[in-house]
Design an enzyme around this catalytic site. Sequence first.
Site, mmCIF file in Angstrom:
data_model
loop_
_atom_site.group_PDB
_atom_site.id
_atom_site.type_symbol
_atom_site.label_atom_id
_atom_site.label_comp_id
_atom_site.label_asym_id
_atom_site.label_seq_id
_atom_site.Cartn_x
_atom_site.Cartn_y
_atom_site.Cartn_z
ATOM 1 N N LYS A 135 0.846 -1.077 -0.081
ATOM 2 C CA LYS A 135 0.119 0.052 0.056
ATOM 3 C C LYS A 135 0.797 1.407 -0.108
ATOM 4 O O LYS A 135 1.552 1.276 0.887
ATOM 5 C CB LYS A 135 -0.862 0.027 1.310
ATOM 6 C CG LYS A 135 -1.703 1.252 1.339
ATOM 7 C CD LYS A 135 -2.392 1.107 2.848
ATOM 8 C CE LYS A 135 -3.019 2.729 2.996
ATOM 9 N NZ LYS A 135 -3.612 2.761 4.430
ATOM 10 N N ASP B 136 -2.980 10.668 2.816
ATOM 11 C CA ASP B 136 -4.368 10.188 2.772
ATOM 12 C C ASP B 136 -4.986 11.069 3.673
ATOM 13 O O ASP B 136 -4.758 11.417 4.730
ATOM 14 C CB ASP B 136 -4.420 8.893 3.590
ATOM 15 C CG ASP B 136 -5.586 8.502 4.128
ATOM 16 O OD1 ASP B 136 -6.678 8.719 3.191
ATOM 17 O OD2 ASP B 136 -5.703 7.607 4.902
ATOM 18 N N LYS C 208 -10.095 13.528 7.426
ATOM 19 C CA LYS C 208 -9.521 13.272 8.818
ATOM 20 C C LYS C 208 -9.541 14.566 9.105
ATOM 21 O O LYS C 208 -9.105 15.688 8.750
ATOM 22 C CB LYS C 208 -7.908 13.073 8.636
ATOM 23 C CG LYS C 208 -8.061 11.374 8.083
ATOM 24 C CD LYS C 208 -6.635 10.922 8.174
ATOM 25 C CE LYS C 208 -6.265 9.598 7.414
ATOM 26 N NZ LYS C 208 -6.754 8.512 8.370
ATOM 27 N N ASP D 295 1.517 6.976 5.243
ATOM 28 C CA ASP D 295 0.795 5.957 4.765
ATOM 29 C C ASP D 295 1.215 5.184 3.504
ATOM 30 O O ASP D 295 0.421 4.262 3.137
ATOM 31 C CB ASP D 295 -0.916 6.672 4.565
ATOM 32 C CG ASP D 295 -1.851 5.679 4.890
ATOM 33 O OD1 ASP D 295 -1.681 4.604 5.576
ATOM 34 O OD2 ASP D 295 -3.063 5.836 4.526
ATOM 35 N N ASP E 134 -12.068 6.836 4.233
ATOM 36 C CA ASP E 134 -10.865 6.553 4.835
ATOM 37 C C ASP E 134 -10.400 5.153 5.055
ATOM 38 O O ASP E 134 -9.298 4.996 5.371
ATOM 39 C CB ASP E 134 -10.859 7.332 6.088
ATOM 40 C CG ASP E 134 -9.703 7.664 6.664
ATOM 41 O OD1 ASP E 134 -8.605 7.746 5.980
ATOM 42 O OD2 ASP E 134 -9.441 7.960 7.856
ATOM 43 N N GLU F 273 -9.327 3.371 2.283
ATOM 44 C CA GLU F 273 -9.079 3.326 0.721
ATOM 45 C C GLU F 273 -8.010 2.416 0.855
ATOM 46 O O GLU F 273 -7.692 1.882 -0.561
ATOM 47 C CB GLU F 273 -8.475 4.824 0.850
ATOM 48 C CG GLU F 273 -6.981 5.299 0.879
ATOM 49 C CD GLU F 273 -6.856 5.089 2.465
ATOM 50 O OE1 GLU F 273 -5.653 4.927 2.657
ATOM 51 O OE2 GLU F 273 -7.590 5.526 3.193
ATOM 52 N N ARG G 63 -7.381 -0.812 1.356
ATOM 53 C CA ARG G 63 -7.865 -1.928 1.122
ATOM 54 C C ARG G 63 -8.261 -2.103 -0.573
ATOM 55 O O ARG G 63 -8.120 -2.945 -1.085
ATOM 56 C CB ARG G 63 -8.779 -2.600 1.924
ATOM 57 C CG ARG G 63 -9.970 -1.608 2.000
ATOM 58 C CD ARG G 63 -10.900 -1.920 3.146
ATOM 59 N NE ARG G 63 -10.017 -1.299 4.527
ATOM 60 C CZ ARG G 63 -10.585 -1.402 5.465
ATOM 61 N NH1 ARG G 63 -11.722 -1.794 5.922
ATOM 62 N NH2 ARG G 63 -9.950 -0.749 6.623
#
Length: 513
Positions: free
Chosen positions: A261, A266, A273, A284, A344, A346, A348
Amino acid sequence: MSELVLSTINADEIQHTSEFDALIIIADDFSKVTSSQVLAHIQQSQLIDQRIGKQVVTLICDHAPGKRLILAPTGCLSRDYDDVRRFFDAAKLAINEAKLAGSIAPVLHVISDGLDAKFAYAKSVAYLGVEQALWQPLEAREFHGESISPIKKLALVDASEEQIRQLSALAKGQTAARDLCGTEPERMSPPNFANYCVGLFTGTNIETEVIADTDVIDQQYPMLSTVARASYAVERHHPRVVKMTYVPEGEITKTLLIVGKGLVYDTGGADLKVGGAMAGMSRDKGGAASVAGLMKSIAQYQPKGVKVVAMLAVVRNSIGSDCFVPDEIVTSRAGVRVRIGNTDAEGRLAMGDLLHELKDVAKHEINPQLFTVATLTGHAARAMGPYTALVENGPALAKRLSATFAQQGDLWADGSEVSRSRREDYDFIRPRTLADDVMSSNSAPSAITARGHQFPMAFLAIASGLDKHGLDSELPLPYIHVDIAGSGVEGGDWQNGKPTAASLTSFFTTYCL
């Protein structure tokens, strides 16, 4: 920052070397020092300095290179909960002390003879602690140049040439992983992230491919495309898919297929957020960073028997007029209809289509094992603290793959905790209507959701079609989801903590040594 040059030196040569300028000794008990002259000096100093054996100290010693003797105690090693990280932590403190003392070329002497088997790699782990302490961010190195790190070389006492080769490969990979994870989101935007990866493998036998065409991404990776959609308005934020393949010489006995990932930033998307929670979200991309770093270590070490295929989902989860929103239904590459529960969640989505592609590749490989590596959930950090969370499917459990991975990590100061995939995880993301096949997530933060780091593995299995390859299938495919949200930075400080390259060492020592 120039690369730290690592070499070996015999214990009986230390006193006579002019190439090095300090001696660092790491031990639980300094009475184990074998040099009678150095031991006598330590014992004499203890009469007037009660810090010795309790904290890192620097002594002036005629029998040490450069007359600098740095003593770094590990503390107690005999309790149930003591592990090899005592050496890792002592080494970090010691190398910083060496810098303050003016050393530029220390000798590292790790005394671990006679200790429990869990300290078998104490010498190697201590060196990795040195590398962790010395790393400085890529942007800082680019600004300050060579002056940022005074320590240029290090000798490891009585290390074998094979140890030096292993550690040099690991260090190169970890540096790359820290650079990719720890660099700010514009300097390491998706195109820059991909370019850095290409540069890592130029001149190596790692085959690298970068997919940059958004039309191709839209068609082949629709869930990743959904996450990236709002970023399309800004060309420098356009997503990338990075593919890396290592094929060893000779017979292949196992194949690793790994998805990382790479969320370079993010925002949370439409589920923005807030309250300061966005700070640190340039990290991230830690999962993709560790995977790329692993490939760098592999390129350097050239392990036999193991083939590795890695794919990185490098994307920015932006907020904007074209961002995706909860309640949308997206059809994955596997043909699974995914209802968005929270934007959020995202990571996966970004990994799911790549996992489907590697799942299809796995069908034709020798002894395949699939992985996703991600800074995925706050729940993993809450539940596991500074440890990596491993969530495995039935075929992986049957082969005890996570148990082996975690055991190896314990020996190398890269600890993991093993979680089981349960029926509740699949029930949690079941479809609520006939319009969709699976929910991506609930609407609440994972940290306050029961089994918040376990159920995403079930989603990834369903969305990629891996759920059709369980123990009851004709072709079981082992799969482990690796969540480094708690282990990816020092102290869990995602805004300021140094990246740790979590899981890289476990992968390398489990599959490449």
